[in-house]
Design a protein around this motif. Structure first.
Motif, PDB file in Angstrom:
ATOM      1  N   MET A 278      -0.079   8.062  10.754  1.00  0.00           N
ATOM      2  CA  MET A 278      -1.001   7.040  11.243  1.00  0.00           C
ATOM      3  C   MET A 278      -1.769   6.392  10.095  1.00  0.00           C
ATOM      4  SD  MET A 278      -2.116   5.279  13.725  1.00  0.00           S
ATOM      5  CE  MET A 278      -1.475   6.125  15.177  1.00  0.00           C
ATOM      6  N   VAL A 279      -2.158   7.203   9.102  1.00  0.00           N
ATOM      7  CA  VAL A 279      -2.842   6.657   7.922  1.00  0.00           C
ATOM      8  C   VAL A 279      -1.926   5.681   7.186  1.00  0.00           C
ATOM      9  CG1 VAL A 279      -3.782   7.218   5.645  1.00  0.00           C
ATOM     10  CG2 VAL A 279      -4.394   8.618   7.615  1.00  0.00           C
ATOM     11  N   LEU A 280      -0.665   6.062   6.985  1.00  0.00           N
ATOM     12  CA  LEU A 280       0.280   5.190   6.299  1.00  0.00           C
ATOM     13  C   LEU A 280       0.553   3.922   7.097  1.00  0.00           C
ATOM     14  CD1 LEU A 280       2.852   7.800   4.925  1.00  0.00           C
ATOM     15  CD2 LEU A 280       1.183   6.492   3.618  1.00  0.00           C
ATOM     16  N   ALA A 281       0.637   4.049   8.427  1.00  0.00           N
ATOM     17  CA  ALA A 281       0.834   2.868   9.272  1.00  0.00           C
ATOM     18  C   ALA A 281      -0.343   1.908   9.141  1.00  0.00           C
ATOM     19  CB  ALA A 281       1.016   3.289  10.728  1.00  0.00           C
ATOM     20  N   THR A 282      -1.547   2.449   9.071  1.00  0.00           N
ATOM     21  CA  THR A 282      -2.741   1.617   8.897  1.00  0.00           C
ATOM     22  C   THR A 282      -2.727   0.920   7.546  1.00  0.00           C
ATOM     23  OG1 THR A 282      -3.990   3.151  10.299  1.00  0.00           O
ATOM     24  CG2 THR A 282      -5.254   1.621   8.946  1.00  0.00           C
ATOM     25  N   ILE A 283      -2.303   1.645   6.512  1.00  0.00           N
ATOM     26  CA  ILE A 283      -2.192   1.047   5.175  1.00  0.00           C
ATOM     27  C   ILE A 283      -1.167  -0.089   5.186  1.00  0.00           C
ATOM     28  CG2 ILE A 283      -1.419   1.486   2.800  1.00  0.00           C
ATOM     29  CD1 ILE A 283      -2.601   4.295   3.066  1.00  0.00           C
ATOM     30  N   GLY A 284      -0.026   0.164   5.837  1.00  0.00           N
ATOM     31  CA  GLY A 284       0.998  -0.877   5.925  1.00  0.00           C
ATOM     32  C   GLY A 284       0.509  -2.114   6.641  1.00  0.00           C
ATOM     33  N   LEU A 285      -0.300  -1.918   7.678  1.00  0.00           N
ATOM     34  CA  LEU A 285      -0.866  -3.042   8.421  1.00  0.00           C
ATOM     35  C   LEU A 285      -1.877  -3.806   7.574  1.00  0.00           C
ATOM     36  CD1 LEU A 285      -1.260  -4.618  11.063  1.00  0.00           C
ATOM     37  CD2 LEU A 285      -2.932  -2.885  11.750  1.00  0.00           C
ATOM     38  N   MET A 286      -2.777  -3.090   6.912  1.00  0.00           N
ATOM     39  CA  MET A 286      -3.806  -3.735   6.089  1.00  0.00           C
ATOM     40  C   MET A 286      -3.197  -4.497   4.915  1.00  0.00           C
ATOM     41  SD  MET A 286      -6.610  -0.630   6.054  1.00  0.00           S
ATOM     42  CE  MET A 286      -7.671  -1.465   4.870  1.00  0.00           C
ATOM     43  N   ASP A 287      -2.079  -3.979   4.405  1.00  0.00           N
ATOM     44  CA  ASP A 287      -1.452  -4.603   3.233  1.00  0.00           C
ATOM     45  C   ASP A 287      -0.944  -6.004   3.532  1.00  0.00           C
ATOM     46  OD1 ASP A 287      -0.332  -4.198   0.427  1.00  0.00           O
ATOM     47  OD2 ASP A 287       1.492  -4.715   1.541  1.00  0.00           O
ATOM     48  N   VAL A 288      -0.685  -6.301   4.796  1.00  0.00           N
ATOM     49  CA  VAL A 288      -0.222  -7.639   5.173  1.00  0.00           C
ATOM     50  C   VAL A 288      -1.223  -8.687   4.715  1.00  0.00           C
ATOM     51  CG1 VAL A 288       0.291  -9.158   7.118  1.00  0.00           C
ATOM     52  CG2 VAL A 288       1.137  -6.802   7.121  1.00  0.00           C
ATOM     53  N   TRP A 289      -2.502  -8.358   4.771  1.00  0.00           N
ATOM     54  CA  TRP A 289      -3.551  -9.315   4.386  1.00  0.00           C
ATOM     55  C   TRP A 289      -4.170  -8.994   3.022  1.00  0.00           C
ATOM     56  CZ3 TRP A 289      -3.215  -7.450   9.468  1.00  0.00           C
ATOM     57  CH2 TRP A 289      -2.857  -8.409  10.426  1.00  0.00           C
ATOM     58  N   ILE A 290      -4.204  -7.735   2.648  1.00  0.00           N
ATOM     59  CA  ILE A 290      -4.924  -7.352   1.428  1.00  0.00           C
ATOM     60  C   ILE A 290      -4.016  -7.341   0.202  1.00  0.00           C
ATOM     61  CG2 ILE A 290      -6.215  -5.482   0.314  1.00  0.00           C
ATOM     62  CD1 ILE A 290      -7.308  -4.704   3.035  1.00  0.00           C
ATOM     63  N   ASP A 291      -2.763  -6.936   0.344  1.00  0.00           N
ATOM     64  CA  ASP A 291      -1.804  -6.780  -0.755  1.00  0.00           C
ATOM     65  C   ASP A 291      -2.364  -5.819  -1.805  1.00  0.00           C
ATOM     66  OD1 ASP A 291       0.265  -6.914  -2.517  1.00  0.00           O
ATOM     67  OD2 ASP A 291       0.323  -9.094  -2.655  1.00  0.00           O
ATOM     68  N   PHE A 292      -2.360  -4.549  -1.458  1.00  0.00           N
ATOM     69  CA  PHE A 292      -2.929  -3.525  -2.319  1.00  0.00           C
ATOM     70  C   PHE A 292      -2.261  -3.489  -3.699  1.00  0.00           C
ATOM     71  CE2 PHE A 292      -3.856  -1.720   1.942  1.00  0.00           C
ATOM     72  CZ  PHE A 292      -5.233  -1.586   1.807  1.00  0.00           C
ATOM     73  N   ARG A 293      -0.942  -3.670  -3.752  1.00  0.00           N
ATOM     74  CA  ARG A 293      -0.236  -3.555  -5.026  1.00  0.00           C
ATOM     75  C   ARG A 293      -0.651  -4.646  -5.998  1.00  0.00           C
ATOM     76  NH1 ARG A 293       4.905  -2.725  -1.289  1.00  0.00           N
ATOM     77  NH2 ARG A 293       3.481  -4.023  -0.092  1.00  0.00           N
ATOM     78  N   ALA A 294      -0.790  -5.884  -5.490  1.00  0.00           N
ATOM     79  CA  ALA A 294      -1.209  -6.980  -6.364  1.00  0.00           C
ATOM     80  C   ALA A 294      -2.628  -6.758  -6.858  1.00  0.00           C
ATOM     81  CB  ALA A 294      -1.105  -8.311  -5.612  1.00  0.00           C
ATOM     82  N   ARG A 295      -3.504  -6.294  -5.980  1.00  0.00           N
ATOM     83  CA  ARG A 295      -4.889  -6.032  -6.373  1.00  0.00           C
ATOM     84  C   ARG A 295      -4.962  -4.912  -7.400  1.00  0.00           C
ATOM     85  NH1 ARG A 295      -9.209  -7.758  -2.993  1.00  0.00           N
ATOM     86  NH2 ARG A 295      -8.520  -9.177  -1.351  1.00  0.00           N
ATOM     87  N   PHE A 296      -4.194  -3.856  -7.186  1.00  0.00           N
ATOM     88  CA  PHE A 296      -4.217  -2.726  -8.108  1.00  0.00           C
ATOM     89  C   PHE A 296      -3.684  -3.147  -9.478  1.00  0.00           C
ATOM     90  CE2 PHE A 296      -2.622   1.215  -9.987  1.00  0.00           C
ATOM     91  CZ  PHE A 296      -3.696   2.081  -9.767  1.00  0.00           C
ATOM     92  N   GLU A 297      -2.635  -3.982  -9.471  1.00  0.00           N
ATOM     93  CA  GLU A 297      -2.064  -4.442 -10.737  1.00  0.00           C
ATOM     94  C   GLU A 297      -3.026  -5.340 -11.486  1.00  0.00           C
ATOM     95  OE1 GLU A 297       2.293  -5.927 -12.313  1.00  0.00           O
ATOM     96  OE2 GLU A 297       1.738  -6.218 -10.209  1.00  0.00           O
ATOM     97  N   ARG A 298      -3.743  -6.203 -10.748  1.00  0.00           N
ATOM     98  CA  ARG A 298      -4.740  -7.065 -11.391  1.00  0.00           C
ATOM     99  C   ARG A 298      -5.882  -6.232 -11.955  1.00  0.00           C
ATOM    100  NH1 ARG A 298      -3.837 -10.609  -6.943  1.00  0.00           N
ATOM    101  NH2 ARG A 298      -5.703  -9.791  -5.908  1.00  0.00           N
TER     102      ARG A 298
END
Length: 303
Positions: A278-298
């Motif tokens: 459920m935690v991973l599903a929530t992360i996958g959902l949030m990433d649609v708008w937040i893009d965690f990987r791009a933010r982390f790389e920046r």
């Protein structure tokens, strides 16, 4: 795994042999079914759908002959064909589109067919699953694991979820087979390509909106909506989970100790599956708008 993939690609007989043996082994351990379909997927990704279909048909024939001689019934071999053909279709789509994102999202269609098929073939899918689950629960009651008073409520609750769980299982099995096939293709012909491709896996925003509705439905009381909405929500949560796993791999892959942290994630996934999923599903959902990987790389580049 590279050795197995290389053997599959040596020729038609080797491809059929691997697909057949792994399919028969899946009767003992279902995990082998994913590898069997992945071998068909690898042939499709490299040589096209025609080659994938030929391998599928010949492997089905070989499985049928083995089952007929060993058990007197070749019909179960058709189940393997139903696993291989969707992977051929997805593999051909990935081969043509070169988009892992679109290919995995397309696999949702087969999960949807699994839900609709149950409603078309079974008069009452929930009643069917109650009949299937009752003997198992009775064994738990006999063993003292569960009391008789609560057993019926447990059966009713589980039966109400099973159609969606089956559809999610179909989707995840096909997706995992396609991912393994793509990984094998990368090992043989494009080293490192799969890692980059999977780390970039991200859902379309439209699917993110539908996924948000799915999460809300799963949190609502069971009686609040028709059961088919719950089944669709379970199916959608499966792709959100897969997207969350890709985000986790992508972010941790940028860290020096990525192997250790990924080990921790999978350890927790084994022992705390519902919560971590459920935690991973929530992360996958949030990433649609937040893009965690791009933010982390920046953040790394500016830090």
């Amino acid at each position: 795994m590279k050795g197995l993939a290389s053997f599959v690609m040596r020729g038609l007989s080797q491809s059929v042999m691997v697909s057949t043996v792994l399919a028969l082994l899946s009767l003992i351990l279902p995990l082998f079914g994913i590898l069997s379909a992945a071998s068909v997927g690898l042939v499709t990704l490299r040589n096209g759908a025609k080659s994938g279909i030929i391998v599928s048909l010949l492997a089905t024939l070989a499985c049928g002959l083995f089952l007929a001689v060993s058990f007197g019934n070749p019909v179960p071999a058709l189940v393997f064909l139903l696993q291989w053909v969707p992977v051929v279709l997805l593999g051909q789509f990935l081969r043509a589109s070169r988009s892992l994102d679109l290919s995995i999202q397309s696999a949702l269609g087969f999960g949807l067919l699994a839900i609709l098929g149950q409603y078309l073939l079974l008069e009452d899918p929930t009643g069917f699953w109650q009949t299937q689950l009752q003997p198992l629960v009775d064994q738990l009651v006999t063993a003292g694991v569960m009391d008789q008073v609560n057993s019926q409520a447990v059966v009713a609750r589980l039966a109400g979820w099973m159609s969606g769980v089956l559809a999610a299982g179909v989707f995840l099995q096909l997706s995992c087979s396609l991912l393994v096939a793509r990984w094998w293709q990368s090992l043989l012909y494009n080293p490192g390509g799969f890692r980059e491709e999977f780390h970039r896996f991200r859902l379309h925003k439209a699917l993110g909106v539908v996924g948000l509705a799915a999460i809300v439905i799963l949190l609502m009381p069971s009686q609040a909506l028709p059961e088919i909405f719950r089944h669709l929500a379970i199916l959608l949560s499966a792709i959100l989970f897969l997207a969350g796993l890709a985000v986790t791999h992508g972010v941790l892959g940028m860290m020096s100790s990525s192997g250790l942290w990924l080990g921790v994630v999978y350890f927790l996934l084994i022992f705390l599956l519902p919560q971590v999923a459920m935690v991973l599903a929530t992360i996958g959902l949030m990433d649609v708008w937040i893009d965690f990987r791009a933010r982390f790389e920046r953040g790394r580049s500016t830090g």
